[in-house]
Design an enzyme around this catalytic site. Structure first.
Site, PDB file in Angstrom:
ATOM      1  N   ASN A   9      12.859   4.735 -17.686  1.00 49.66           N
ATOM      2  CA  ASN A   9      13.459   5.579 -16.652  1.00 49.66           C
ATOM      3  C   ASN A   9      14.889   5.974 -17.008  1.00 49.66           C
ATOM      4  O   ASN A   9      15.313   7.108 -16.760  1.00 49.66           O
ATOM      5  CB  ASN A   9      13.423   4.868 -15.297  1.00 49.66           C
ATOM      6  CG  ASN A   9      12.107   5.112 -14.582  1.00 49.66           C
ATOM      7  OD1 ASN A   9      11.270   5.878 -15.066  1.00 49.66           O
ATOM      8  ND2 ASN A   9      11.907   4.483 -13.443  1.00 49.66           N
TER       9      ASN A   9
ATOM     10  N   GLN B  85      17.587   6.733  -9.924  1.00 48.25           N
ATOM     11  CA  GLN B  85      18.909   6.206  -9.590  1.00 48.25           C
ATOM     12  C   GLN B  85      18.840   4.686  -9.402  1.00 48.25           C
ATOM     13  O   GLN B  85      19.649   3.935  -9.963  1.00 48.25           O
ATOM     14  CB  GLN B  85      19.415   6.885  -8.321  1.00 48.25           C
ATOM     15  CG  GLN B  85      20.745   6.328  -7.876  1.00 48.25           C
ATOM     16  CD  GLN B  85      21.303   7.088  -6.697  1.00 48.25           C
ATOM     17  OE1 GLN B  85      21.499   8.288  -6.762  1.00 48.25           O
ATOM     18  NE2 GLN B  85      21.552   6.392  -5.626  1.00 48.25           N
TER      19      GLN B  85
ATOM     20  N   ARG C 283      16.747  25.392  -9.237  1.00 46.61           N
ATOM     21  CA  ARG C 283      15.634  24.862 -10.029  1.00 46.61           C
ATOM     22  C   ARG C 283      15.218  25.756 -11.182  1.00 46.61           C
ATOM     23  O   ARG C 283      14.230  25.480 -11.857  1.00 46.61           O
ATOM     24  CB  ARG C 283      14.419  24.658  -9.117  1.00 46.61           C
ATOM     25  CG  ARG C 283      14.609  23.543  -8.121  1.00 46.61           C
ATOM     26  CD  ARG C 283      14.697  22.224  -8.835  1.00 46.61           C
ATOM     27  NE  ARG C 283      14.620  21.102  -7.938  1.00 46.61           N
ATOM     28  CZ  ARG C 283      14.241  19.893  -8.311  1.00 46.61           C
ATOM     29  NH1 ARG C 283      13.914  19.655  -9.555  1.00 46.61           N
ATOM     30  NH2 ARG C 283      14.218  18.919  -7.449  1.00 46.61           N
TER      31      ARG C 283
ATOM     32  N   ALA D 232       0.847  -1.206   0.000  1.00 44.50           N
ATOM     33  CA  ALA D 232       0.000   0.000   0.000  1.00 44.50           C
ATOM     34  C   ALA D 232       0.876   1.246   0.000  1.00 44.50           C
ATOM     35  O   ALA D 232       0.727   2.134   0.844  1.00 44.50           O
ATOM     36  CB  ALA D 232      -0.923  -0.021   1.219  1.00 44.50           C
ATOM     37  N   GLY D 233       1.812   1.303  -0.945  1.00 41.76           N
ATOM     38  CA  GLY D 233       2.748   2.433  -0.979  1.00 41.76           C
ATOM     39  C   GLY D 233       2.357   3.490  -1.989  1.00 41.76           C
ATOM     40  O   GLY D 233       1.180   3.638  -2.344  1.00 41.76           O
TER      41      GLY D 233
ATOM     42  N   CYS E  15      13.095   6.342  -7.835  1.00 39.36           N
ATOM     43  CA  CYS E  15      13.166   5.451  -9.007  1.00 39.36           C
ATOM     44  C   CYS E  15      14.395   5.608  -9.903  1.00 39.36           C
ATOM     45  O   CYS E  15      15.049   4.622 -10.214  1.00 39.36           O
ATOM     46  CB  CYS E  15      11.916   5.645  -9.846  1.00 39.36           C
ATOM     47  SG  CYS E  15      10.433   5.120  -8.986  1.00 39.36           S
TER      48      CYS E  15
HETATM   49  N1  NAD Z   1       7.112   5.661  -6.289  1.00 37.33           N
HETATM   50  C1  NAD Z   1       6.883   5.762  -7.572  1.00 37.33           C
HETATM   51  O1  NAD Z   1       6.610   6.834  -8.077  1.00 37.33           O
HETATM   52  C2  NAD Z   1       6.942   4.550  -8.464  1.00 37.33           C
HETATM   53  C3  NAD Z   1       6.460   4.650  -9.783  1.00 37.33           C
HETATM   54  C4  NAD Z   1       6.509   3.521 -10.603  1.00 37.33           C
HETATM   55  C5  NAD Z   1       7.003   2.318 -10.121  1.00 37.33           C
HETATM   56  N2  NAD Z   1       7.463   2.237  -8.832  1.00 37.33           N
HETATM   57  C6  NAD Z   1       7.910   0.919  -8.337  1.00 37.33           C
HETATM   58  O2  NAD Z   1       6.817   0.366  -7.581  1.00 37.33           O
HETATM   59  C7  NAD Z   1       7.304  -0.410  -6.475  1.00 37.33           C
HETATM   60  C8  NAD Z   1       6.712   0.116  -5.188  1.00 37.33           C
HETATM   61  O3  NAD Z   1       7.181   1.445  -4.983  1.00 37.33           O
HETATM   62  P1  NAD Z   1       6.553   2.388  -3.874  1.00 37.33           P
HETATM   63  O4  NAD Z   1       7.144   3.733  -4.079  1.00 37.33           O
HETATM   64  O5  NAD Z   1       5.082   2.211  -3.861  1.00 37.33           O
HETATM   65  O6  NAD Z   1       7.161   1.715  -2.548  1.00 37.33           O
HETATM   66  P2  NAD Z   1       6.697   1.954  -1.044  1.00 37.33           P
HETATM   67  O7  NAD Z   1       7.870   1.659  -0.202  1.00 37.33           O
HETATM   68  O8  NAD Z   1       5.998   3.265  -0.932  1.00 37.33           O
HETATM   69  O9  NAD Z   1       5.567   0.836  -0.817  1.00 37.33           O
HETATM   70  C9  NAD Z   1       5.821  -0.533  -0.782  1.00 37.33           C
HETATM   71  C10 NAD Z   1       4.923  -1.138   0.305  1.00 37.33           C
HETATM   72  O10 NAD Z   1       5.012  -2.561   0.236  1.00 37.33           O
HETATM   73  C11 NAD Z   1       4.890  -3.072   1.557  1.00 37.33           C
HETATM   74  N3  NAD Z   1       5.371  -4.463   1.581  1.00 37.33           N
HETATM   75  C12 NAD Z   1       6.644  -4.913   1.432  1.00 37.33           C
HETATM   76  N4  NAD Z   1       6.663  -6.263   1.467  1.00 37.33           N
HETATM   77  C13 NAD Z   1       5.384  -6.674   1.647  1.00 37.33           C
HETATM   78  C14 NAD Z   1       4.758  -7.942   1.762  1.00 37.33           C
HETATM   79  N5  NAD Z   1       5.458  -9.081   1.658  1.00 37.33           N
HETATM   80  N6  NAD Z   1       3.424  -7.989   1.962  1.00 37.33           N
HETATM   81  C15 NAD Z   1       2.683  -6.853   2.055  1.00 37.33           C
HETATM   82  N7  NAD Z   1       3.217  -5.619   1.948  1.00 37.33           N
HETATM   83  C16 NAD Z   1       4.553  -5.534   1.738  1.00 37.33           C
HETATM   84  C17 NAD Z   1       5.708  -2.101   2.392  1.00 37.33           C
HETATM   85  O11 NAD Z   1       5.342  -2.180   3.756  1.00 37.33           O
HETATM   86  C18 NAD Z   1       5.336  -0.751   1.736  1.00 37.33           C
HETATM   87  O12 NAD Z   1       4.254  -0.128   2.388  1.00 37.33           O
HETATM   88  C19 NAD Z   1       8.829  -0.323  -6.569  1.00 37.33           C
HETATM   89  O13 NAD Z   1       9.297  -1.440  -7.275  1.00 37.33           O
HETATM   90  C20 NAD Z   1       9.064   0.952  -7.372  1.00 37.33           C
HETATM   91  O14 NAD Z   1      10.290   0.921  -8.070  1.00 37.33           O
HETATM   92  C21 NAD Z   1       7.430   3.321  -8.007  1.00 37.33           C
HETATM   93  O1  UPG Z   2      13.282  18.096 -16.710  1.00 35.39           O
HETATM   94  C1  UPG Z   2      13.347  17.589 -15.583  1.00 35.39           C
HETATM   95  C2  UPG Z   2      12.410  16.637 -15.099  1.00 35.39           C
HETATM   96  C3  UPG Z   2      12.582  16.126 -13.837  1.00 35.39           C
HETATM   97  N1  UPG Z   2      13.620  16.513 -13.051  1.00 35.39           N
HETATM   98  C4  UPG Z   2      13.802  15.907 -11.715  1.00 35.39           C
HETATM   99  O2  UPG Z   2      13.860  14.498 -11.876  1.00 35.39           O
HETATM  100  C5  UPG Z   2      13.351  13.841 -10.728  1.00 35.39           C
HETATM  101  C6  UPG Z   2      12.274  12.836 -11.106  1.00 35.39           C
HETATM  102  O3  UPG Z   2      11.136  13.531 -11.582  1.00 35.39           O
HETATM  103  P1  UPG Z   2       9.869  12.800 -12.224  1.00 35.39           P
HETATM  104  O4  UPG Z   2      10.330  11.850 -13.246  1.00 35.39           O
HETATM  105  O5  UPG Z   2       8.922  13.829 -12.638  1.00 35.39           O
HETATM  106  O6  UPG Z   2       9.242  12.052 -10.945  1.00 35.39           O
HETATM  107  P2  UPG Z   2       9.219  10.519 -10.463  1.00 35.39           P
HETATM  108  O7  UPG Z   2       8.065  10.375  -9.561  1.00 35.39           O
HETATM  109  O8  UPG Z   2      10.559  10.113  -9.982  1.00 35.39           O
HETATM  110  O9  UPG Z   2       8.849   9.675 -11.800  1.00 35.39           O
HETATM  111  C7  UPG Z   2       9.815   8.919 -12.534  1.00 35.39           C
HETATM  112  O10 UPG Z   2      10.004   7.661 -11.928  1.00 35.39           O
HETATM  113  C8  UPG Z   2       8.791   6.879 -11.800  1.00 35.39           C
HETATM  114  C9  UPG Z   2       9.150   5.637 -11.027  1.00 35.39           C
HETATM  115  O11 UPG Z   2       9.701   4.640 -11.814  1.00 35.39           O
HETATM  116  C10 UPG Z   2       8.246   6.595 -13.195  1.00 35.39           C
HETATM  117  O12 UPG Z   2       7.064   5.806 -13.087  1.00 35.39           O
HETATM  118  C11 UPG Z   2       7.953   7.913 -13.899  1.00 35.39           C
HETATM  119  O13 UPG Z   2       7.489   7.659 -15.231  1.00 35.39           O
HETATM  120  C12 UPG Z   2       9.243   8.740 -13.952  1.00 35.39           C
HETATM  121  O14 UPG Z   2       8.982  10.020 -14.526  1.00 35.39           O
HETATM  122  C13 UPG Z   2      12.832  14.959  -9.809  1.00 35.39           C
HETATM  123  O15 UPG Z   2      13.816  15.257  -8.840  1.00 35.39           O
HETATM  124  C14 UPG Z   2      12.637  16.116 -10.762  1.00 35.39           C
HETATM  125  O16 UPG Z   2      12.698  17.362 -10.122  1.00 35.39           O
HETATM  126  C15 UPG Z   2      14.539  17.434 -13.515  1.00 35.39           C
HETATM  127  O17 UPG Z   2      15.495  17.781 -12.824  1.00 35.39           O
HETATM  128  N2  UPG Z   2      14.379  17.955 -14.766  1.00 35.39           N
END
Ligand code: NAD
Ligand code: UPG
Length: 466
Positions: A224, A278, A443, A12-13, A276
Site C-alpha cells: 500500500n 492513509q 480526476r 462481515a465488512g 487503507c
Molecule cells: N476495505 C478494503 O478495501 C480493504 C482491503 C484490504 C484489507 N483491508 C483491511 O481489512 C480489515 C477490515 O476492513 P473492512 O474495510 O472490511 O472493515 P469494515 O469496517 O467494513 O468491517 C469490519 C467489520 O468487523 C466487525 N467487527 C469488529 N469487531 C468484531 C468482533 N470482535 N467480532 C465480530 N465482528 C467484529 C465490525 O462490526 C465490521 O462490520 C482492515 O484491517 C482493513 O485495513 C481492507
Molecule cells: O492512479 C491512481 C490510482 C488510484 N487513485 C486513487 O487512490 C485511491 C485508492 O484507490 P485503489 O487503490 O484503487 O482502491 P482501494 O480500495 O483503496 O485499494 C487499495 O487499498 C486496499 C486496502 O488495503 C488494498 O487491498 C488494494 O490493493 C489497494 O489498491 C482512490 O481514491 C483512487 O481514486 C489515484 O488517485 N490515482
C-alpha cells in the site's frame, strides 16, 4: 495435512463479506459462516439489498447464500464449528492515547482473538486477514495460548488481502497473488499448506506465495505504501505541470511506457482516499518510529503530507479562480465516493473539498450515484461541542441527478471518477449554469477541449487552465 471443511470469518465488512463469499462460491465443499457483532450489517447481508456495493457481489452471494454461505451473529456456534477462522475486523487509525493519529487501533483484533480463545473447544487455524502492524501475530498467539484450555492448538497465519474496492470480486476471482505467511515450524507449515489448498481451488499455485509470518505482515503495509507513493509522486508532478504548461497525463503516459516504471497508479487526482492508504502508511510511519528509524518514518510520512497538500491546492485553485470568493456561490460536486464503482466514502477527497466549501460559506449541491444521503451527512457533520449540523444542513443539498446539481451553479467540481460523468450532456448543463460557467476536473476524466468549445472555463488537475 489438515483439510479445511468449515470456515468462520469474523467481520462481515468490505473485506470479510466479499472474500469469504468468493471462497464459498469457489469451494462448494466448504461451509462458510461470516459473523459480525453488528446485527444490522448481518441483516443486510441476509436481505436483497447487501450492505456494500461491489460489481458482481450480488451474483456471488445470491448464488451461495443458504447453501454453503451463511451470515450470522451466532459467533460461538460458528467459531466452534470451524477448522479455520479468518479475523477480518477493522483496524482503524487510533484516535486517542499512545500513537494517536498514526498507530493502528488493534482493539477489535484483540477482542476477536479473545473471543476465539474463550469459545474454542478444539484446535483451530487462525488467520490474520485484517491489515495489522508487523508482529501482531505474536500478540494473537500469546492471547490465544494464555486463554485456552486443554490440548487445543492454535496455528496463526498471516493472509493479508489485496483487493481494491470497486473491483473486489474481479480481484478475488483472479488475484495477482495470494500471500500466506507462517512461522517455519512443521506444524505451522501444515496449517499454511491447508490454506494454500483452499485457494488452490481456483488460484493457480504459482500465484500463491508462502513466506515467513513477518514478511507477510510487512508486505501488506509495503504494497500500500508503494502504491500510494506513486500517486503522491504523480500528484507532486501535477503541480509542476500546472505551473509550466506540461500535461500531467502526457507526462504519466510517457513515463509509464518505460517497462521499468509501468503505467499503473500514475493517474493524477485530487488526492487518494479510501480506508487503507492513509491508515496503512501512518501505521508504517509509527512502526518505523517505534523501531527508532526516524528517517524512514519521515520518508513515508511525506506520501501522506503530499496527499493533503494536493487536496488543499485544488481547493485554493477553485477559490482563486472563482474571483477569490465562493461565499454564497453554488458549487455542484460530482461524486462523493473515494473512487468509482463503490459507495464507500471513507477518507474520500470529496469530504475535504466539501468541508472547505462549507467553511467558505458556499452552497454545495452533491450528486453521487451510490452514496446515501445519510452517509454524506454523517461524513460532513461533527456532533459535539461545536456541533455543525445546522450549518451543514443549510449549505449542503443532495440531488438525484447531475443535472439537478448543476442547475444555477457557478462551478462544477469533479471529485470522483464515475464513468457516467464522462457521458453527460454538458451543453445542456452549460445552459442552466451561471456565467462564466466553471468546471474543475479533479480526476482528469473530461474532454477539456470539447468543454471549452461549449463555453466552459475549464480547470483540470495537472494542466494549466484553458
Ligand atoms: N476495505 C478494503 O478495501 C480493504 C482491503 C484490504 C484489507 N483491508 C483491511 O481489512 C480489515 C477490515 O476492513 P473492512 O474495510 O472490511 O472493515 P469494515 O469496517 O467494513 O468491517 C469490519 C467489520 O468487523 C466487525 N467487527 C469488529 N469487531 C468484531 C468482533 N470482535 N467480532 C465480530 N465482528 C467484529 C465490525 O462490526 C465490521 O462490520 C482492515 O484491517 C482493513 O485495513 C481492507
Ligand atoms: O492512479 C491512481 C490510482 C488510484 N487513485 C486513487 O487512490 C485511491 C485508492 O484507490 P485503489 O487503490 O484503487 O482502491 P482501494 O480500495 O483503496 O485499494 C487499495 O487499498 C486496499 C486496502 O488495503 C488494498 O487491498 C488494494 O490493493 C489497494 O489498491 C482512490 O481514491 C483512487 O481514486 C489515484 O488517485 N490515482
Amino acid at each position: 495435512m489438515v483439510q479445511v471443511k468449515n470456515i468462520c470469518c469474523i467481520g462481515a465488512g468490505y473485506v470479510g463479506g466479499p472474500t469469504c463469499a468468493v471462497i464459498a462460491y469457489k469451494c462448494p465443499h466448504i461451509k462458510v459462516n461470516i459473523v459480525d457483532v453488528n446485527p444490522d450489517r448481518i441483516a443486510a447481508w441476509n436481505s436483497d439489498k447487501l450492505p456494500i456495493y461491489e460489481p458482481g457481489l450480488e451474483e456471488v452471494v445470491f448464488d451461495r447464500r443458504g447453501k454453503n454461505l451463511f451470515f450470522t451473529t451466532e459467533v460461538e456456534a460458528a467459531v466452534n464449528e470451524a477448522d479455520l477462522i479468518f479475523v477480518s475486523v477493522n483496524t482503524p487509525t487510533k484516535k486517542n492515547g499512545m500513537g494517536a493519529g498514526f498507530a493502528a487501533d488493534l482493539a477489535y483484533v484483540e477482542s476477536a482473538t479473545r473471543g476465539i480463545a474463550s469459545i474454542a473447544k478444539s484446535s483451530k487455524i487462525v488467520v490474520e486477514k485484517s491489515t495489522v502492524p508487523c508482529r501482531t501475530a505474536e500478540s494473537m498467539r500469546t492471547i490465544l495460548e494464555a486463554n485456552s484450555t486443554g490440548d487445543i492448538r492454535f496455528d496463526i497465519l498471516s493472509n493479508p488481502e489485496f483487493l481494491a474496492e470497486g473491483t473486489a470480486i474481479k480481484d478475488l476471482l483472479n488475484p495477482d497473488r495470494v500471500l500466506i505467511g507462517a512461522l517455519q515450524t512443521p506444524e505451522d507449515r501444515k496449517a499454511q499448506e491447508a490454506l494454500v489448498e483452499v485457494y488452490a481451488n481456483w488460484v493457480s499455485t504459482d500465484r500463491i506465495i508462502t513466506t515467513n509470518l513477518w514478511s507477510s505482515e510487512l508486505s501488506k503495509l509495503a504494497a500500500n505504501a508503494l502504491l500510494a507513493q506513486r500517486i503522491s509522486s504523480i500528484n507532486a508532478l501535477s503541480a509542476i505541470c500546472e505551473a509550466t504548461g506540461a500535461y500531467v497525463d502526457e507526462v504519466a503516459y510517457a513515463c509509464g511506457c518505460d517497462k521499468r516504471i509501468g503505467p499503473s497508479f500514475l493517474k493524477a487526482s485530487v488526492g487518494f482516499g479510501g480506508s487503507c492508504f492513509q491508515k496503512d502508511i501512518l501505521n508504517l510511519v509509527y512502526l518505523s518510529e517505534q523501531l527508532n528509524l526516524p528517517e524512514v518514518a519521515a520518508y513515508w510520512k511525506q506520501v501522506v503530507d503530499m496527499n493533503e497538500y494536493q487536496k488543499k491546492r485544488f481547493v485554493e485553485r477553485i477559490i482563486k479562480t472563482l474571483f477569490h470568493t465562493i461565499t454564497n456561490k453554488r458549487i455542484a460536486l460530482f461524486g462523493f465516493a473515494f473512487k468509482k464503482d463503490t459507495g464507500d466514502t471513507r477518507e474520500s477527497a470529496a469530504i475535504t473539498l466539501c468541508k472547505h466549501f462549507i467553511q467558505e460559506q458556499a452552497t454545495v449541491h452533491i450528486y453521487d450515484p451510490k452514496v446515501s444521503d445519510e452517509q454524506i451527512f454523517l461524513e460532513l457533520t461533527e456532533p459535539g461541542l461545536l456541533d455543525n449540523t445546522e450549518e451543514v444542513k443549510k449549505r449542503v443539498i443532495i440531488t438525484r441527478s447531475p443535472y439537478d446539481a448543476s442547475q444555477d451553479a457557478d462551478a462544477i467540481v469533479i471529485a470522483t471518477d464515475w464513468d457516467e460523468f464522462k457521458k453527460l450532456d454538458y451543453t445542456r448543463i452549460y445552459q442552466t449554469m451561471h456565467k462564466p460557467a466553471f468546471i474543475f476536473d479533479g480526476r482528469l476524466i473530461l474532454d477539456a477541449d470539447k468543454l471549452q468549445q461549449i463555453g466552459f472555463s475549464v480547470h483540470t488537475i495537472g494542466r494549466p487552465a484553458i
